[in-house]
Design a protein around this motif. Structure first.
Motif, mmCIF file in Angstrom:
data_model
loop_
_atom_site.group_PDB
_atom_site.id
_atom_site.type_symbol
_atom_site.label_atom_id
_atom_site.label_comp_id
_atom_site.label_asym_id
_atom_site.label_seq_id
_atom_site.Cartn_x
_atom_site.Cartn_y
_atom_site.Cartn_z
ATOM 1 N N ALA A 29 116.809 3.582 -15.959
ATOM 2 C CA ALA A 29 116.769 4.701 -16.907
ATOM 3 C C ALA A 29 115.422 5.399 -16.880
ATOM 4 O O ALA A 29 115.353 6.634 -16.858
ATOM 5 C CB ALA A 29 117.085 4.200 -18.318
ATOM 6 N N VAL A 30 114.341 4.626 -16.875
ATOM 7 C CA VAL A 30 113.009 5.226 -16.853
ATOM 8 C C VAL A 30 112.804 5.993 -15.546
ATOM 9 O O VAL A 30 112.268 7.099 -15.535
ATOM 10 C CB VAL A 30 111.916 4.147 -17.041
ATOM 11 N N GLY A 31 113.256 5.418 -14.458
ATOM 12 C CA GLY A 31 113.099 6.065 -13.160
ATOM 13 C C GLY A 31 113.893 7.359 -13.025
ATOM 14 O O GLY A 31 113.510 8.253 -12.268
ATOM 15 N N ASN A 32 114.996 7.479 -13.756
ATOM 16 C CA ASN A 32 115.846 8.659 -13.629
ATOM 17 C C ASN A 32 115.776 9.612 -14.816
ATOM 18 O O ASN A 32 116.427 10.650 -14.805
ATOM 19 C CB ASN A 32 117.302 8.223 -13.433
ATOM 20 N N LEU A 33 114.989 9.285 -15.803
ATOM 21 C CA LEU A 33 114.912 10.120 -17.002
ATOM 22 C C LEU A 33 114.428 11.532 -16.678
ATOM 23 O O LEU A 33 115.004 12.519 -17.147
ATOM 24 C CB LEU A 33 113.992 9.459 -18.031
ATOM 25 N N ILE A 34 113.401 11.662 -15.889
ATOM 26 C CA ILE A 34 112.850 12.980 -15.547
ATOM 27 C C ILE A 34 113.866 13.775 -14.728
ATOM 28 O O ILE A 34 114.084 14.971 -14.981
ATOM 29 C CB ILE A 34 111.523 12.826 -14.788
ATOM 30 N N THR A 35 114.517 13.124 -13.779
ATOM 31 C CA THR A 35 115.512 13.810 -12.947
ATOM 32 C C THR A 35 116.649 14.342 -13.799
ATOM 33 O O THR A 35 117.081 15.485 -13.639
ATOM 34 C CB THR A 35 116.072 12.850 -11.881
ATOM 35 N N VAL A 36 117.151 13.526 -14.708
ATOM 36 C CA VAL A 36 118.245 13.954 -15.577
ATOM 37 C C VAL A 36 117.798 15.111 -16.463
ATOM 38 O O VAL A 36 118.525 16.087 -16.646
ATOM 39 C CB VAL A 36 118.758 12.769 -16.424
ATOM 40 N N ALA A 37 116.582 15.051 -16.991
ATOM 41 C CA ALA A 37 116.087 16.124 -17.855
ATOM 42 C C ALA A 37 115.966 17.431 -17.082
ATOM 43 O O ALA A 37 116.382 18.495 -17.565
ATOM 44 C CB ALA A 37 114.744 15.729 -18.457
ATOM 45 N N VAL A 38 115.421 17.378 -15.873
ATOM 46 C CA VAL A 38 115.250 18.593 -15.079
ATOM 47 C C VAL A 38 116.598 19.176 -14.670
ATOM 48 O O VAL A 38 116.804 20.390 -14.740
ATOM 49 C CB VAL A 38 114.371 18.304 -13.836
ATOM 50 N N LEU A 39 117.528 18.328 -14.257
ATOM 51 C CA LEU A 39 118.833 18.835 -13.825
ATOM 52 C C LEU A 39 119.695 19.308 -14.997
ATOM 53 O O LEU A 39 120.659 20.028 -14.796
ATOM 54 C CB LEU A 39 119.576 17.772 -13.017
ATOM 55 N N ALA A 64 127.526 16.932 -16.037
ATOM 56 C CA ALA A 64 128.714 16.061 -16.046
ATOM 57 C C ALA A 64 128.710 15.138 -14.835
ATOM 58 O O ALA A 64 129.035 13.949 -14.941
ATOM 59 C CB ALA A 64 129.981 16.900 -16.065
ATOM 60 N N PHE A 65 128.341 15.666 -13.683
ATOM 61 C CA PHE A 65 128.250 14.854 -12.472
ATOM 62 C C PHE A 65 127.182 13.769 -12.638
ATOM 63 O O PHE A 65 127.382 12.609 -12.262
ATOM 64 C CB PHE A 65 127.941 15.745 -11.271
ATOM 65 N N ILE A 66 126.058 14.144 -13.229
ATOM 66 C CA ILE A 66 124.988 13.177 -13.477
ATOM 67 C C ILE A 66 125.481 12.089 -14.433
ATOM 68 O O ILE A 66 125.192 10.907 -14.248
ATOM 69 C CB ILE A 66 123.740 13.885 -14.038
ATOM 70 N N LEU A 67 126.240 12.475 -15.442
ATOM 71 C CA LEU A 67 126.776 11.504 -16.392
ATOM 72 C C LEU A 67 127.740 10.532 -15.715
ATOM 73 O O LEU A 67 127.697 9.330 -15.968
ATOM 74 C CB LEU A 67 127.474 12.231 -17.544
ATOM 75 N N VAL A 68 128.594 11.039 -14.830
ATOM 76 C CA VAL A 68 129.525 10.173 -14.095
ATOM 77 C C VAL A 68 128.749 9.186 -13.221
ATOM 78 O O VAL A 68 129.064 7.988 -13.181
ATOM 79 C CB VAL A 68 130.508 11.010 -13.256
ATOM 80 N N LEU A 69 127.719 9.674 -12.535
ATOM 81 C CA LEU A 69 126.897 8.782 -11.711
ATOM 82 C C LEU A 69 126.191 7.732 -12.575
ATOM 83 O O LEU A 69 126.072 6.571 -12.180
ATOM 84 C CB LEU A 69 125.864 9.583 -10.918
ATOM 85 N N ALA A 70 125.729 8.134 -13.751
ATOM 86 C CA ALA A 70 125.050 7.198 -14.648
ATOM 87 C C ALA A 70 126.018 6.120 -15.131
ATOM 88 O O ALA A 70 125.672 4.940 -15.158
ATOM 89 C CB ALA A 70 124.454 7.942 -15.844
ATOM 90 N N LEU A 71 127.229 6.509 -15.474
ATOM 91 C CA LEU A 71 128.216 5.526 -15.915
ATOM 92 C C LEU A 71 128.571 4.567 -14.780
ATOM 93 O O LEU A 71 128.726 3.361 -15.011
ATOM 94 C CB LEU A 71 129.467 6.227 -16.447
ATOM 95 N N ARG A 73 126.632 3.677 -12.359
ATOM 96 C CA ARG A 73 125.475 2.792 -12.188
ATOM 97 C C ARG A 73 125.445 1.722 -13.285
ATOM 98 O O ARG A 73 125.134 0.571 -13.024
ATOM 99 C CB ARG A 73 124.193 3.634 -12.225
ATOM 100 N N LEU A 74 125.795 2.108 -14.506
ATOM 101 C CA LEU A 74 125.819 1.149 -15.609
ATOM 102 C C LEU A 74 126.919 0.103 -15.431
ATOM 103 O O LEU A 74 126.805 -1.012 -15.927
ATOM 104 C CB LEU A 74 125.970 1.862 -16.947
ATOM 105 N N VAL A 75 127.975 0.443 -14.726
ATOM 106 C CA VAL A 75 129.021 -0.523 -14.398
ATOM 107 C C VAL A 75 128.574 -1.413 -13.245
ATOM 108 O O VAL A 75 128.850 -2.612 -13.211
ATOM 109 C CB VAL A 75 130.338 0.205 -14.052
ATOM 110 N N LEU A 76 127.856 -0.839 -12.297
ATOM 111 C CA LEU A 76 127.461 -1.545 -11.087
ATOM 112 C C LEU A 76 126.323 -2.543 -11.312
ATOM 113 O O LEU A 76 126.323 -3.632 -10.723
ATOM 114 C CB LEU A 76 127.049 -0.516 -10.027
ATOM 115 N N ILE A 77 125.366 -2.211 -12.151
ATOM 116 C CA ILE A 77 124.184 -3.071 -12.343
ATOM 117 C C ILE A 77 124.553 -4.485 -12.800
ATOM 118 O O ILE A 77 124.068 -5.451 -12.225
ATOM 119 C CB ILE A 77 123.156 -2.400 -13.283
ATOM 120 N N PRO A 78 125.411 -4.673 -13.814
ATOM 121 C CA PRO A 78 125.750 -6.055 -14.195
ATOM 122 C C PRO A 78 126.401 -6.836 -13.059
ATOM 123 O O PRO A 78 126.138 -8.029 -12.886
ATOM 124 C CB PRO A 78 126.716 -5.888 -15.367
#
Length: 170
Positions: A29-39, A64-71, A73-78
């Motif tokens: 989340a910290v690593g992608n926070l800036i990218t999500v904010a800019v996009l 919306a695409f960023i949100l799908v990718l984030a979801l 990733r949140l499924v994949l990490i565990p």
């Protein structure tokens, strides 16, 4: 799902702490926070009327695409964390990881030069650490992340003792 080609038979894998999921999610989340904010800025500018281009559908599609990718990733990490494991055998240490591309690394105790423990701020707050094995080969990336600190300290001492015993016989 274990694969006979890479999983040695009869090995009891020890898993890392489930708390390590939190560490990975926070780091991601910290690593992608800036990218999500800019996009997401185009959507904000379009909705405020400050910008006529891109069209509204495009300004909505990007976040919306960023949100799908984030979801995803949140499924994949565990699942990635559950795939990490290690096993101590008589002559070597096995480290496994990976979901799609599974990997089992065998590190002979006699090749270990030193064992390193590290813990970042998020790991420390959760009582976790990462054990890294250094060998004669510079390309070895033998790390076991997400261990409870007591287990990390025990493993460091155990691996150091076994490494010294195997090296003394050379």
């Amino acid at each position: 799902m274990p694969t006979a080609a890479i999983d040695p038979p009869g090995v009891a894998w020890l898993r890392v702490s489930p708390k390590y999921v939190t560490v990975r999610v926070v780091e991601w989340a910290v690593g992608n926070l800036i990218t999500v904010a800019v996009l997401s800025l185009p959507l904000a500018f379009v909705l405020l009327g400050w910008w006529r281009w891109p069209p509204l559908w495009f300004a909505i599609a990007v976040p919306a695409f960023i949100l799908v990718l984030a979801l995803w990733r949140l499924v994949l990490i565990p699942r990635q964390v559950r795939a990490i494991g290690y096993a101590e055998r008589d002559d070597d240490l096995l480290i496994r990881g990976g979901i799609f591309f599974q990997r089992v690394m065998v590190v002979p105790y006699g090749r270990m030069q030193y064992v390193d423990i590290s813990a970042g701020p998020v790991e420390r707050s959760l009582g976790l650490c990462t054990v890294k094995l250094h060998t004669a080969s510079a390309g070895t990336n033998a790390t076991i992340p997400g261990l409870p600190t007591a287990e990390g300290a025990r493993l460091r001492e155990q691996l150091s003792a076994r490494g010294e015993a195997r090296l003394a016989g050379l």
